[in-house]
Write a protein that holds these residues in place. Structure first.
Motif, PDB file in Angstrom:
ATOM      1  N   ALA A   1       0.815  -1.215   0.000  1.00 49.51           N
ATOM      2  CA  ALA A   1       0.000   0.000   0.000  1.00 49.51           C
ATOM      3  C   ALA A   1       0.851   1.267   0.000  1.00 49.51           C
ATOM      4  O   ALA A   1       0.605   2.199  -0.785  1.00 49.51           O
ATOM      5  CB  ALA A   1      -0.949  -0.006   1.207  1.00 49.51           C
ATOM      6  N   GLU A   2       1.851   1.320   0.862  1.00 50.91           N
ATOM      7  CA  GLU A   2       2.669   2.535   0.945  1.00 50.91           C
ATOM      8  C   GLU A   2       3.452   2.772  -0.339  1.00 50.91           C
ATOM      9  O   GLU A   2       3.499   3.905  -0.851  1.00 50.91           O
ATOM     10  CB  GLU A   2       3.630   2.449   2.126  1.00 50.91           C
ATOM     11  CG  GLU A   2       4.531   3.674   2.238  1.00 50.91           C
ATOM     12  CD  GLU A   2       5.416   3.676   3.469  1.00 50.91           C
ATOM     13  OE1 GLU A   2       6.464   4.355   3.436  1.00 50.91           O
ATOM     14  OE2 GLU A   2       5.063   3.002   4.463  1.00 50.91           O
ATOM     15  N   LEU A   3       4.077   1.729  -0.882  1.00 51.79           N
ATOM     16  CA  LEU A   3       4.867   1.896  -2.096  1.00 51.79           C
ATOM     17  C   LEU A   3       3.992   2.276  -3.281  1.00 51.79           C
ATOM     18  O   LEU A   3       4.420   3.032  -4.166  1.00 51.79           O
ATOM     19  CB  LEU A   3       5.644   0.616  -2.396  1.00 51.79           C
ATOM     20  CG  LEU A   3       6.722   0.248  -1.367  1.00 51.79           C
ATOM     21  CD1 LEU A   3       7.387  -1.067  -1.736  1.00 51.79           C
ATOM     22  CD2 LEU A   3       7.762   1.357  -1.249  1.00 51.79           C
TER      23      LEU A   3
ATOM     24  N   ASP B   1      -6.813   3.165   4.017  1.00 51.96           N
ATOM     25  CA  ASP B   1      -6.572   3.048   5.460  1.00 51.96           C
ATOM     26  C   ASP B   1      -5.138   3.386   5.860  1.00 51.96           C
ATOM     27  O   ASP B   1      -4.831   3.485   7.047  1.00 51.96           O
ATOM     28  CB  ASP B   1      -6.896   1.624   5.932  1.00 51.96           C
ATOM     29  CG  ASP B   1      -8.382   1.326   5.889  1.00 51.96           C
ATOM     30  OD1 ASP B   1      -9.177   2.285   5.810  1.00 51.96           O
ATOM     31  OD2 ASP B   1      -8.754   0.133   5.921  1.00 51.96           O
ATOM     32  N   HIS B   2      -4.253   3.557   4.882  1.00 45.93           N
ATOM     33  CA  HIS B   2      -2.845   3.772   5.219  1.00 45.93           C
ATOM     34  C   HIS B   2      -2.625   5.189   5.752  1.00 45.93           C
ATOM     35  O   HIS B   2      -3.089   6.167   5.147  1.00 45.93           O
ATOM     36  CB  HIS B   2      -1.959   3.535   3.995  1.00 45.93           C
ATOM     37  CG  HIS B   2      -0.529   3.312   4.346  1.00 45.93           C
ATOM     38  ND1 HIS B   2       0.340   4.331   4.685  1.00 45.93           N
ATOM     39  CD2 HIS B   2       0.200   2.162   4.450  1.00 45.93           C
ATOM     40  CE1 HIS B   2       1.523   3.830   4.965  1.00 45.93           C
ATOM     41  NE2 HIS B   2       1.470   2.519   4.822  1.00 45.93           N
ATOM     42  N   PRO B   3      -1.917   5.336   6.863  1.00 41.10           N
ATOM     43  CA  PRO B   3      -1.734   6.666   7.459  1.00 41.10           C
ATOM     44  C   PRO B   3      -0.988   7.649   6.566  1.00 41.10           C
ATOM     45  O   PRO B   3      -1.126   8.869   6.716  1.00 41.10           O
ATOM     46  CB  PRO B   3      -0.935   6.378   8.739  1.00 41.10           C
ATOM     47  CG  PRO B   3      -0.325   5.026   8.538  1.00 41.10           C
ATOM     48  CD  PRO B   3      -1.288   4.273   7.677  1.00 41.10           C
ATOM     49  N   LEU B   4      -0.213   7.147   5.613  1.00 35.52           N
ATOM     50  CA  LEU B   4       0.545   8.028   4.739  1.00 35.52           C
ATOM     51  C   LEU B   4      -0.332   8.709   3.677  1.00 35.52           C
ATOM     52  O   LEU B   4       0.027   9.783   3.174  1.00 35.52           O
ATOM     53  CB  LEU B   4       1.653   7.229   4.042  1.00 35.52           C
ATOM     54  CG  LEU B   4       2.647   7.998   3.176  1.00 35.52           C
ATOM     55  CD1 LEU B   4       3.509   8.901   4.047  1.00 35.52           C
ATOM     56  CD2 LEU B   4       3.528   7.030   2.386  1.00 35.52           C
ATOM     57  N   ARG B   5      -1.461   8.092   3.367  1.00 38.34           N
ATOM     58  CA  ARG B   5      -2.265   8.583   2.236  1.00 38.34           C
ATOM     59  C   ARG B   5      -2.601  10.060   2.344  1.00 38.34           C
ATOM     60  O   ARG B   5      -2.452  10.826   1.390  1.00 38.34           O
ATOM     61  CB  ARG B   5      -3.553   7.760   2.097  1.00 38.34           C
ATOM     62  CG  ARG B   5      -4.454   8.247   0.951  1.00 38.34           C
ATOM     63  CD  ARG B   5      -5.809   7.594   0.983  1.00 38.34           C
ATOM     64  NE  ARG B   5      -6.475   7.742   2.266  1.00 38.34           N
ATOM     65  CZ  ARG B   5      -7.045   8.871   2.685  1.00 38.34           C
ATOM     66  NH1 ARG B   5      -7.022   9.953   1.941  1.00 38.34           N
ATOM     67  NH2 ARG B   5      -7.646   8.912   3.860  1.00 38.34           N
ATOM     68  N   SER B   6      -3.060  10.491   3.508  1.00 36.77           N
ATOM     69  CA  SER B   6      -3.517  11.871   3.655  1.00 36.77           C
ATOM     70  C   SER B   6      -2.372  12.881   3.547  1.00 36.77           C
ATOM     71  O   SER B   6      -2.612  14.073   3.342  1.00 36.77           O
ATOM     72  CB  SER B   6      -4.236  12.048   4.999  1.00 36.77           C
ATOM     73  OG  SER B   6      -3.350  11.739   6.074  1.00 36.77           O
ATOM     74  N   ARG B   7      -1.119  12.406   3.653  1.00 36.30           N
ATOM     75  CA  ARG B   7       0.016  13.315   3.588  1.00 36.30           C
ATOM     76  C   ARG B   7       0.647  13.365   2.200  1.00 36.30           C
ATOM     77  O   ARG B   7       1.591  14.127   1.970  1.00 36.30           O
ATOM     78  CB  ARG B   7       1.081  12.906   4.622  1.00 36.30           C
ATOM     79  CG  ARG B   7       0.549  12.859   6.054  1.00 36.30           C
ATOM     80  CD  ARG B   7       1.682  12.923   7.075  1.00 36.30           C
ATOM     81  NE  ARG B   7       2.607  11.801   6.967  1.00 36.30           N
ATOM     82  CZ  ARG B   7       2.441  10.633   7.594  1.00 36.30           C
ATOM     83  NH1 ARG B   7       1.371  10.433   8.352  1.00 36.30           N
ATOM     84  NH2 ARG B   7       3.337   9.669   7.472  1.00 36.30           N
ATOM     85  N   LEU B   8       0.159  12.556   1.299  1.00 37.28           N
ATOM     86  CA  LEU B   8       0.695  12.529  -0.060  1.00 37.28           C
ATOM     87  C   LEU B   8      -0.231  13.258  -1.028  1.00 37.28           C
ATOM     88  O   LEU B   8      -1.453  13.265  -0.858  1.00 37.28           O
ATOM     89  CB  LEU B   8       0.876  11.082  -0.529  1.00 37.28           C
ATOM     90  CG  LEU B   8       1.970  10.271   0.171  1.00 37.28           C
ATOM     91  CD1 LEU B   8       1.919   8.819  -0.300  1.00 37.28           C
ATOM     92  CD2 LEU B   8       3.354  10.861  -0.110  1.00 37.28           C
TER      93      LEU B   8
END
Length: 556
Positions: free
Chosen positions: A280-282, A307-314
């Motif tokens: 998901a992150e990659l 659901d990945h926490p990084l999504r909202s910051r990208l």
């Protein structure tokens, strides 16, 4: 008289009468300097012209190894640059690429190589828990003692040799890095002549589907089948040379090699592989950093990315569309994908390997409800009908088996005339086994299956195959397999087991036994040990009742 459940897709989009090699060459000529392939985990970036140079040298190398038109070349590897290169190089020399699931174990690998008569196998060194080199050595212990293209195997008599993607594979494997060195034995003109002699309706690919009778069947697909399917799926998405598609779905599956690779190749769009398998992150980072406009995935992938926490910051604002397929998408997931991932035009696609794969697809402007409750309408140049048990077309609004006819229907199952005859009727209709309802506007809703197939995370699992597999365990007298709902994967596998008198086995033991012999997605999540199965008065197993009991006990 009620309207029949029959539709014909648009006829204004002409089909391509090209081989895959010809279509690729045309794209190279139009867009040579644009970026074609980005493989982030390998640090690879090719323009169309650079990719063509790799493809052409490896096509000549295959000819130097003695690969003839119609011979089978297997690929057993996760997503990587070499997968794409081999897909195109094999097509250029008229070879038939055999896609091998990266999760396969020794028995599954042996069956596919033997049944297809593979002449060469290209494999990775390892992937996840699989040691490919060790499994090949177990199957072909003679490999280390034979020269290049001179293998003589007792268990796999058709196999000439094995090419490894590893830099320094064990003795007997031909390293991929050394493969190109064989190209000098074949003139460029000879390779071009080979390609010019090919026909667009020749077979180019075999993809194995789990068998309802235990043994997987090899759906044999032509250039015409899969090139046009990738092209028309891409047309629906509005693909152009300015698009960049992130591809986290597996290449061994039609979703990856047809809908993604061939969809991009026919429109000049860039292919971006974020990793060797879904992460998901990659995937999210690839979208943001490559400024991707298109993203593919099955619902579970989109759920993981949401659901990945990084999504909202990208920054995912470059996205505009993509395809979600492989399982039904919950409406809330679709809404979040549109709103939070900027994929306003995301589409749903439906199909099966035997139909190359897509036969129905939603459109970019379809209402949200249609995108979550239906699988769209009939694709261009195809026909759809729903029939009852007697093969008669049912009225709109009534349930019937979905059948597809047209350019996308496979040539047949490799070396299996009976299975082909059972699947494709004399009028050319492919019977999918799925039960569906068609509305007045031609949108189709899948309501069930008249086969017992389980779909877990986009992978098709046939209970009969697993049931026969369990019968090879010394403690198992009888096995019945069903699927139950699962919020993460769509369905999970439940095995009901009746043990032999005087024998014992635990769920953990059977699960471990499965894991070393089966692709991971086929291994049952749950086991239920019973003395007898729910039966009808005539002695037939009631799978629906087994499913109900499993849901009651395990949830779902």
């Amino acid at each position: 008289m009620p309207q029949p459940s029959y539709t014909r897709g648009r006829q204004d989009k002409p089909l391509l009468t090209l081989t895959i090699g010809q279509a690729f060459d045309a794209t190279v000529a139009r867009h040579g300097e644009r970026e074609a392939l980005v493989v982030r985990h390998q640090g690879v970036r090719y323009s169309w012209r650079e990719l063509a140079a790799e493809v052409d040298v490896h096509a000549r190398a295959l000819m130097a190894l003695g690969v003839e038109v119609g011979e089978r070349v297997g690929i057993w590897a996760p997503n990587c640059a070499q997968w794409c290169i081999l897909q195109l190089a094999a097509a250029k020399v008229g070879a038939i690429l055999v896609n091998i699931n990266p999760a396969y174990r020794v028995g599954e690998l042996e069956y596919v190589l033997r049944q297809s008569g593979c002449r060469w196998l290209v494999c990775a060194d390892a992937f996840k828990t699989s040691d490919y080199h060790a499994m090949v050595q177990e199957l072909v212990p003679e490999l280390a003692s034979h020269g290049v293209a001179e293998l003589a195997s007792e268990r796999l008599p058709d196999l000439r040799g094995v090419i490894s993607l590893a830099a320094e594979p064990p003795a007997g494997f031909l390293p991929w890095a050394a493969l190109a060195g064989h190209a000098g034995q074949v003139e460029v003109a000879a390779c071009e002549a080979r390609q010019q002699g090919l026909q667009f309706d020749q077979p180019v690919n075999i993809q194995y589907t789990s068998g309802t009778t235990g043994a997987p069947k090899g759906a044999t697909l032509s250039h015409y089948n899969i090139l046009n399917n990738g092209y028309l799926v891409g047309q629906s998405l509005g693909l152009t040379e300015r698009d960049r598609m992130v591809i986290p779905v597996p290449l061994y599956h039609c979703f990856g090699m047809v809908m993604a690779n061939l969809g991009c190749i026919t429109h000049g769009s860039a292919m971006v592989y974020p990793n060797d398998a879904f992460d998901a992150e990659l995937t999210l980072r690839a979208v943001a950093e490559e400024h991707a406009s298109i993203l593919y995935g099955v619902p579970t992938m989109f759920i993981a990315m949401l659901d990945h926490p990084l999504r909202s910051r990208l920054d995912l604002s470059s996205l505009r569309s993509g395809i979600m397929a492989g399982a039904t998408c919950p409406i809330e997931v679709m809404r979040k994908v549109i709103e939070q991932m900027h994929m306003a035009q995301v589409q749903i696609a439906y199909g099966m390997t035997e139909t190359s794969p897509v036969s129905l697809q939603t459109g970019p402007d379809d209402e949200l409800e249609l995108r979550v409750t239906t699988v769209g309408r009939t694709q261009p140049q195809l026909e759809t009908k729903l029939v009852d048990g007697d093969g008669r077309i049912v009225a709109r609004g009534e349930t019937g088996e979905l059948c597809t006819r047209g350019y996308s229907v496979m040539l047949g199952y490799w070396d299996n005339l009976q299975a082909t005859h059972d699947a494709i009727d004399p009028a050319g209709w492919m019977h999918t086994g799925d039960l569906a309802v068609m509305d007045d506007a031609g949108y189709v809703r899948i309501v069930g299956r008249n086969k017992d197939m389980i779909i877990r995370g986009g992978e098709n699992i046939y209970p009969r195959e697993l049931e026969e597999f369990f019968h090879t365990h010394p403690a198992v007298a009888e096995a019945q397999v069903v699927g139950i709902p699962c919020s993460k994967y769509g369905e999970e596998v439940v095995a009901w087991i009746r043990l032999r008198p005087g024998h014992s086995a635990t769920a953990e033991e059977l699960q471990q036994w499965c894991k070393v012999r089966l692709a991971h997605f086929k291994t049952p999540r749950h086991f239920r040990f019973v003395d007898e199965f729910p039966m009808t008065v005539t002695g037939k197993v009631q799978k629906f009742r087994m499913r109900e009991i499993s849901v009651e006990e395990l949830g779902g």
